[in-house]
Design a protein around this motif. Structure first.
Motif, PDB file in Angstrom:
ATOM      1  N   VAL A 179       0.878  -1.169   0.000  1.00 45.62           N
ATOM      2  CA  VAL A 179       0.000   0.000   0.000  1.00 45.62           C
ATOM      3  C   VAL A 179       0.913   1.216   0.000  1.00 45.62           C
ATOM      4  O   VAL A 179       1.693   1.408   0.931  1.00 45.62           O
ATOM      5  CB  VAL A 179      -0.934   0.000   1.231  1.00 45.62           C
ATOM      6  N   ILE A 180       0.836   1.997  -1.057  1.00 44.85           N
ATOM      7  CA  ILE A 180       1.738   3.134  -1.213  1.00 44.85           C
ATOM      8  C   ILE A 180       0.995   4.420  -0.867  1.00 44.85           C
ATOM      9  O   ILE A 180       0.001   4.770  -1.510  1.00 44.85           O
ATOM     10  CB  ILE A 180       2.297   3.198  -2.647  1.00 44.85           C
ATOM     11  N   LEU A 181       1.487   5.078   0.160  1.00 46.90           N
ATOM     12  CA  LEU A 181       0.939   6.367   0.573  1.00 46.90           C
ATOM     13  C   LEU A 181       1.744   7.420  -0.176  1.00 46.90           C
ATOM     14  O   LEU A 181       2.890   7.702   0.152  1.00 46.90           O
ATOM     15  CB  LEU A 181       1.061   6.520   2.089  1.00 46.90           C
ATOM     16  N   GLY A 182       1.152   7.965  -1.218  1.00 48.52           N
ATOM     17  CA  GLY A 182       1.899   8.762  -2.185  1.00 48.52           C
ATOM     18  C   GLY A 182       1.851  10.263  -2.020  1.00 48.52           C
ATOM     19  O   GLY A 182       2.091  10.976  -2.984  1.00 48.52           O
ATOM     20  N   THR A 183       1.548  10.756  -0.853  1.00 49.07           N
ATOM     21  CA  THR A 183       1.592  12.198  -0.627  1.00 49.07           C
ATOM     22  C   THR A 183       2.308  12.474   0.683  1.00 49.07           C
ATOM     23  O   THR A 183       2.196  11.689   1.624  1.00 49.07           O
ATOM     24  CB  THR A 183       0.185  12.836  -0.608  1.00 49.07           C
ATOM     25  N   SER A 184       3.033  13.548   0.716  1.00 50.86           N
ATOM     26  CA  SER A 184       3.751  13.905   1.945  1.00 50.86           C
ATOM     27  C   SER A 184       3.219  15.198   2.547  1.00 50.86           C
ATOM     28  O   SER A 184       3.820  15.761   3.446  1.00 50.86           O
ATOM     29  CB  SER A 184       5.251  14.032   1.653  1.00 50.86           C
ATOM     30  N   ARG A 185       2.073  15.645   2.063  1.00 46.16           N
ATOM     31  CA  ARG A 185       1.498  16.907   2.541  1.00 46.16           C
ATOM     32  C   ARG A 185       1.155  16.849   4.029  1.00 46.16           C
ATOM     33  O   ARG A 185       0.772  15.801   4.543  1.00 46.16           O
ATOM     34  CB  ARG A 185       0.221  17.241   1.784  1.00 46.16           C
ATOM     35  N   GLN A 186       1.271  17.980   4.688  1.00 52.91           N
ATOM     36  CA  GLN A 186       0.835  18.096   6.075  1.00 52.91           C
ATOM     37  C   GLN A 186      -0.686  17.946   6.116  1.00 52.91           C
ATOM     38  O   GLN A 186      -1.388  18.438   5.241  1.00 52.91           O
ATOM     39  CB  GLN A 186       1.239  19.459   6.650  1.00 52.91           C
ATOM     40  N   GLY A 187      -1.198  17.259   7.128  1.00 49.33           N
ATOM     41  CA  GLY A 187      -2.636  17.096   7.298  1.00 49.33           C
ATOM     42  C   GLY A 187      -3.285  16.157   6.302  1.00 49.33           C
ATOM     43  O   GLY A 187      -4.500  16.182   6.121  1.00 49.33           O
ATOM     44  N   ARG A 188      -2.516  15.333   5.638  1.00 43.90           N
ATOM     45  CA  ARG A 188      -3.059  14.415   4.631  1.00 43.90           C
ATOM     46  C   ARG A 188      -4.083  13.473   5.267  1.00 43.90           C
ATOM     47  O   ARG A 188      -3.856  12.900   6.328  1.00 43.90           O
ATOM     48  CB  ARG A 188      -1.937  13.629   3.967  1.00 43.90           C
ATOM     49  N   GLN A 189      -5.201  13.328   4.622  1.00 41.26           N
ATOM     50  CA  GLN A 189      -6.256  12.441   5.107  1.00 41.26           C
ATOM     51  C   GLN A 189      -6.082  11.019   4.593  1.00 41.26           C
ATOM     52  O   GLN A 189      -6.623  10.078   5.168  1.00 41.26           O
ATOM     53  CB  GLN A 189      -7.628  12.994   4.699  1.00 41.26           C
ATOM     54  N   SER A 190      -5.311  10.856   3.545  1.00 41.82           N
ATOM     55  CA  SER A 190      -5.120   9.530   2.953  1.00 41.82           C
ATOM     56  C   SER A 190      -4.366   8.579   3.883  1.00 41.82           C
ATOM     57  O   SER A 190      -4.443   7.363   3.721  1.00 41.82           O
ATOM     58  CB  SER A 190      -4.387   9.647   1.619  1.00 41.82           C
TER      59      SER A 190
END
Length: 70
Positions: free
Chosen positions: A10-21
């Motif tokens: 499972v690849i979590l592909g965002t590093s944004r702060q507050g990411r909901q994914s």
């Protein structure tokens, strides 16, 4: 991973702060881990040393490559 198991990363592909994914990714990992003959791992790009520029060079992370290699 055994020969009779299927590996589903499972690849979590965002590093944004507050990411909901992140919540969804962790849920998916938990669900897949409960299944027989399935193995999984959460791969979070936030934990990778990835260049932040747009030079167009191919990005390679040795640990990621080793994880997804059959």
């Amino acid at each position: 991973m055994s020969d009779s198991s299927l590996f589903i990363p499972v690849i979590l592909g965002t590093s944004r702060q507050g990411r909901q994914s992140e919540h969804v990714a962790k849920f998916i990992v938990e669900q897949v881990a409960e299944r027989d003959r399935l193995e999984t791992e959460l791969i979070d790009i936030r934990n990778m040393a990835i260049a932040n520029d747009d030079a167009g060079e191919p990005l390679k992370d040795p640990q990621f490559s080793a994880t997804i290699k059959p």
